[in-house]
Design a protein around this motif. Structure first.
Motif, PDB file in Angstrom:
ATOM      1  N   ALA A  16      28.466 -13.331  -8.781  1.00 39.02           N
ATOM      2  CA  ALA A  16      28.246 -13.499 -10.218  1.00 39.02           C
ATOM      3  C   ALA A  16      27.674 -12.232 -10.831  1.00 39.02           C
ATOM      4  CB  ALA A  16      27.303 -14.676 -10.471  1.00 39.02           C
ATOM      5  N   PHE A  17      28.107 -11.956 -12.047  1.00 41.87           N
ATOM      6  CA  PHE A  17      27.671 -10.769 -12.773  1.00 41.87           C
ATOM      7  C   PHE A  17      26.832 -11.195 -13.967  1.00 41.87           C
ATOM      8  CE2 PHE A  17      31.380  -9.697 -10.410  1.00 41.87           C
ATOM      9  CZ  PHE A  17      31.219  -8.368 -10.021  1.00 41.87           C
ATOM     10  N   GLY A  18      25.578 -10.706 -14.001  1.00 40.78           N
ATOM     11  CA  GLY A  18      24.682 -11.072 -15.076  1.00 40.78           C
ATOM     12  C   GLY A  18      24.932 -10.270 -16.341  1.00 40.78           C
ATOM     13  N   ALA A  19      24.516 -10.839 -17.465  1.00 42.72           N
ATOM     14  CA  ALA A  19      24.655 -10.149 -18.749  1.00 42.72           C
ATOM     15  C   ALA A  19      23.835  -8.866 -18.778  1.00 42.72           C
ATOM     16  CB  ALA A  19      24.227 -11.088 -19.873  1.00 42.72           C
ATOM     17  N   ASP A  20      22.806  -8.792 -17.924  1.00 42.83           N
ATOM     18  CA  ASP A  20      21.954  -7.602 -17.877  1.00 42.83           C
ATOM     19  C   ASP A  20      22.445  -6.578 -16.853  1.00 42.83           C
ATOM     20  OD1 ASP A  20      21.402  -8.886 -15.517  1.00 42.83           O
ATOM     21  OD2 ASP A  20      19.225  -8.966 -15.802  1.00 42.83           O
ATOM     22  N   GLY A  21      23.611  -6.842 -16.252  1.00 41.77           N
ATOM     23  CA  GLY A  21      24.161  -5.913 -15.277  1.00 41.77           C
ATOM     24  C   GLY A  21      23.835  -6.247 -13.833  1.00 41.77           C
ATOM     25  N   THR A  22      22.966  -7.224 -13.627  1.00 40.22           N
ATOM     26  CA  THR A  22      22.615  -7.636 -12.265  1.00 40.22           C
ATOM     27  C   THR A  22      23.804  -8.324 -11.594  1.00 40.22           C
ATOM     28  OG1 THR A  22      20.308  -7.979 -12.900  1.00 40.22           O
ATOM     29  CG2 THR A  22      21.041  -9.033 -10.866  1.00 40.22           C
ATOM     30  N   VAL A  23      23.994  -8.051 -10.318  1.00 44.50           N
ATOM     31  CA  VAL A  23      25.040  -8.710  -9.541  1.00 44.50           C
ATOM     32  C   VAL A  23      24.378  -9.653  -8.547  1.00 44.50           C
ATOM     33  CG1 VAL A  23      27.004  -8.398  -8.002  1.00 44.50           C
ATOM     34  CG2 VAL A  23      26.527  -6.686  -9.764  1.00 44.50           C
ATOM     35  N   TRP A  24      24.865 -10.880  -8.502  1.00 47.61           N
ATOM     36  CA  TRP A  24      24.328 -11.898  -7.597  1.00 47.61           C
ATOM     37  C   TRP A  24      25.399 -12.251  -6.574  1.00 47.61           C
ATOM     38  CZ3 TRP A  24      19.441 -14.107  -8.928  1.00 47.61           C
ATOM     39  CH2 TRP A  24      18.953 -13.703 -10.177  1.00 47.61           C
ATOM     40  N   ALA A  25      24.982 -12.463  -5.323  1.00 47.50           N
ATOM     41  CA  ALA A  25      25.960 -12.814  -4.294  1.00 47.50           C
ATOM     42  C   ALA A  25      25.336 -13.703  -3.232  1.00 47.50           C
ATOM     43  CB  ALA A  25      26.523 -11.555  -3.638  1.00 47.50           C
ATOM     44  N   THR A  26      26.077 -14.727  -2.836  1.00 42.88           N
ATOM     45  CA  THR A  26      25.675 -15.525  -1.691  1.00 42.88           C
ATOM     46  C   THR A  26      26.003 -14.727  -0.430  1.00 42.88           C
ATOM     47  OG1 THR A  26      27.831 -16.587  -1.627  1.00 42.88           O
ATOM     48  CG2 THR A  26      26.119 -17.705  -2.898  1.00 42.88           C
ATOM     49  N   PRO A  27      25.426 -15.082   0.706  1.00 42.92           N
ATOM     50  CA  PRO A  27      25.701 -14.328   1.936  1.00 42.92           C
ATOM     51  C   PRO A  27      27.182 -14.222   2.260  1.00 42.92           C
ATOM     52  CG  PRO A  27      23.808 -15.755   2.249  1.00 42.92           C
ATOM     53  CD  PRO A  27      24.389 -16.120   0.916  1.00 42.92           C
ATOM     54  N   GLY A  28      27.934 -15.287   2.026  1.00 38.59           N
ATOM     55  CA  GLY A  28      29.348 -15.254   2.344  1.00 38.59           C
ATOM     56  C   GLY A  28      30.167 -14.383   1.413  1.00 38.59           C
ATOM     57  N   ALA A  29      29.678 -14.179   0.189  1.00 44.41           N
ATOM     58  CA  ALA A  29      30.416 -13.373  -0.786  1.00 44.41           C
ATOM     59  C   ALA A  29      30.030 -11.908  -0.731  1.00 44.41           C
ATOM     60  CB  ALA A  29      30.179 -13.907  -2.199  1.00 44.41           C
ATOM     61  N   ALA A  30      28.852 -11.605  -0.227  1.00 39.95           N
ATOM     62  CA  ALA A  30      28.366 -10.224  -0.215  1.00 39.95           C
ATOM     63  C   ALA A  30      29.324  -9.240   0.465  1.00 39.95           C
ATOM     64  CB  ALA A  30      26.990 -10.165   0.449  1.00 39.95           C
ATOM     65  N   PRO A  31      29.973  -9.603   1.604  1.00 36.39           N
ATOM     66  CA  PRO A  31      30.890  -8.648   2.236  1.00 36.39           C
ATOM     67  C   PRO A  31      32.096  -8.277   1.377  1.00 36.39           C
ATOM     68  CG  PRO A  31      30.240 -10.360   3.789  1.00 36.39           C
ATOM     69  CD  PRO A  31      29.785 -10.795   2.440  1.00 36.39           C
ATOM     70  N   ALA A  32      32.382  -9.081   0.355  1.00 36.02           N
ATOM     71  CA  ALA A  32      33.530  -8.791  -0.497  1.00 36.02           C
ATOM     72  C   ALA A  32      33.264  -7.637  -1.449  1.00 36.02           C
ATOM     73  CB  ALA A  32      33.910 -10.038  -1.309  1.00 36.02           C
ATOM     74  N   VAL A  33      31.983  -7.323  -1.672  1.00 37.19           N
ATOM     75  CA  VAL A  33      31.633  -6.262  -2.619  1.00 37.19           C
ATOM     76  C   VAL A  33      31.932  -4.906  -2.001  1.00 37.19           C
ATOM     77  CG1 VAL A  33      29.797  -5.251  -4.013  1.00 37.19           C
ATOM     78  CG2 VAL A  33      29.821  -7.717  -3.574  1.00 37.19           C
ATOM     79  N   ARG A  34      32.653  -4.087  -2.751  1.00 37.35           N
ATOM     80  CA  ARG A  34      32.980  -2.756  -2.257  1.00 37.35           C
ATOM     81  C   ARG A  34      31.741  -1.872  -2.208  1.00 37.35           C
ATOM     82  NH1 ARG A  34      38.345  -0.547  -5.183  1.00 37.35           N
ATOM     83  NH2 ARG A  34      37.101   1.337  -4.875  1.00 37.35           N
ATOM     84  N   ASP A  35      31.699  -0.973  -1.240  1.00 35.82           N
ATOM     85  CA  ASP A  35      30.532  -0.092  -1.074  1.00 35.82           C
ATOM     86  C   ASP A  35      30.288   0.786  -2.292  1.00 35.82           C
ATOM     87  OD1 ASP A  35      30.123  -1.124   1.439  1.00 35.82           O
ATOM     88  OD2 ASP A  35      31.200   0.472   2.468  1.00 35.82           O
TER      89      ASP A  35
END
Length: 255
Positions: free
Chosen positions: A223-242
């Motif tokens: 999830a992407f916050g309106a303030d620019g923060t990115v939230w991720a569950t443990p299972g979704a975190a590996p999907a985020v590009r470096d």
């Protein structure tokens, strides 16, 4: 088999990969049936007549009442973050019918194909592997930069469904019950209805809703916050590009 086949329906574009011409035609019929019953843009549809007051909801076909009951069940399960009622009181089932059409289309494809993927307006359901080799991959676009892919979700059983909801492309079309906290949410789940409904619920809700909806580990969320923060569950975190925006420390499921 066709490589990629596309058609327009429900105000969006559906893309099929791995479908036979015959199964693709049946998939189109599935979507057309749902669109005919539930659209609010055609005055002759069942829901348009309900909205106009010329047909009581209790007098609608059983299938329509069952979909409405499903939507009410999701409203209860999400604590009201998802709802089938517009702010003006009109019953709007668009939050579930597209996913139901995708679900039923998937059942059609299962009878004719081993490896397939269907994509419709931010929702994706897949079976098997791309060309029988690699897992199907779905890109997650940065809501602040629509030409930038910040994550890649690889769909493998049982997590075969992914849905993204947000405001970047269609503006504020989600009925929020709180001050906007999220601008986009991608949900990875075992089934497309769960993924689609919860993606909407996350965007409509707040941080507490996000934690509650992911507490049992049944879905993964980016999830992407309106303030620019990115939230991720443990299972979704590996999907985020470096090289993309990284989940904040202490986000849902510390990463």
């Amino acid at each position: 088999m066709t490589d990629v086949l596309t058609f327009e329906t429900m105000g969006t574009v559906v893309s099929l990969r791995g479908a036979t011409p015959e199964s693709a035609a049946e998939v189109r019929s599935v979507f057309a049936g749902y669109d005919h019953r539930y659209t609010l843009y055609d005055p002759s549809s069942v829901l348009s007549r309900v909205a106009a007051g010329t047909l009581r909801l209790g007098d609608t076909p059983t299938a329509v009442r069952e979909v409405y009951a499903l939507a009410l069940d999701w409203r209860e399960r999400t604590g009201g973050a998802f709802t089938p009622h517009r702010p003006d009181g009109v019953v709007d089932l668009s939050g579930v019918v597209k996913a139901l059409a995708i679900r039923d289309a998937g059942a059609v494809l299962d009878t004719a194909c081993t490896d397939w993927m269907i994509s419709a307006g931010g929702d994706v359901l897949a079976r098997g592997r791309h060309r029988g080799e690699e897992p199907w991959a779905v890109g997650v676009v940065d809501p602040a930069h629509r030409d930038t892919v910040v994550g890649v979700v690889r769909l493998e059983a049982p997590r075969r469904a992914v849905a993204t909801s947000g405001t970047a492309e269609r503006g504020e079309h989600i009925w929020r019950r709180t001050t906007p906290m999220f601008v986009q949410a991608t949900v990875i789940a075992d089934d497309i209805v769960t993924a689609d409904v919860l993606a909407t619920a996350v965007v409509a809700g707040d941080q507490d809703d996000l934690r509650r909806l992911t507490s049992d580990g049944a879905v993964d969320v980016l999830a992407f916050g309106a303030d620019g923060t990115v939230w991720a569950t443990p299972g979704a975190a590996p999907a985020v590009r470096d090289d993309g925006p990284q989940p904040a420390p202490g986000a849902v499921g510390t990463v």
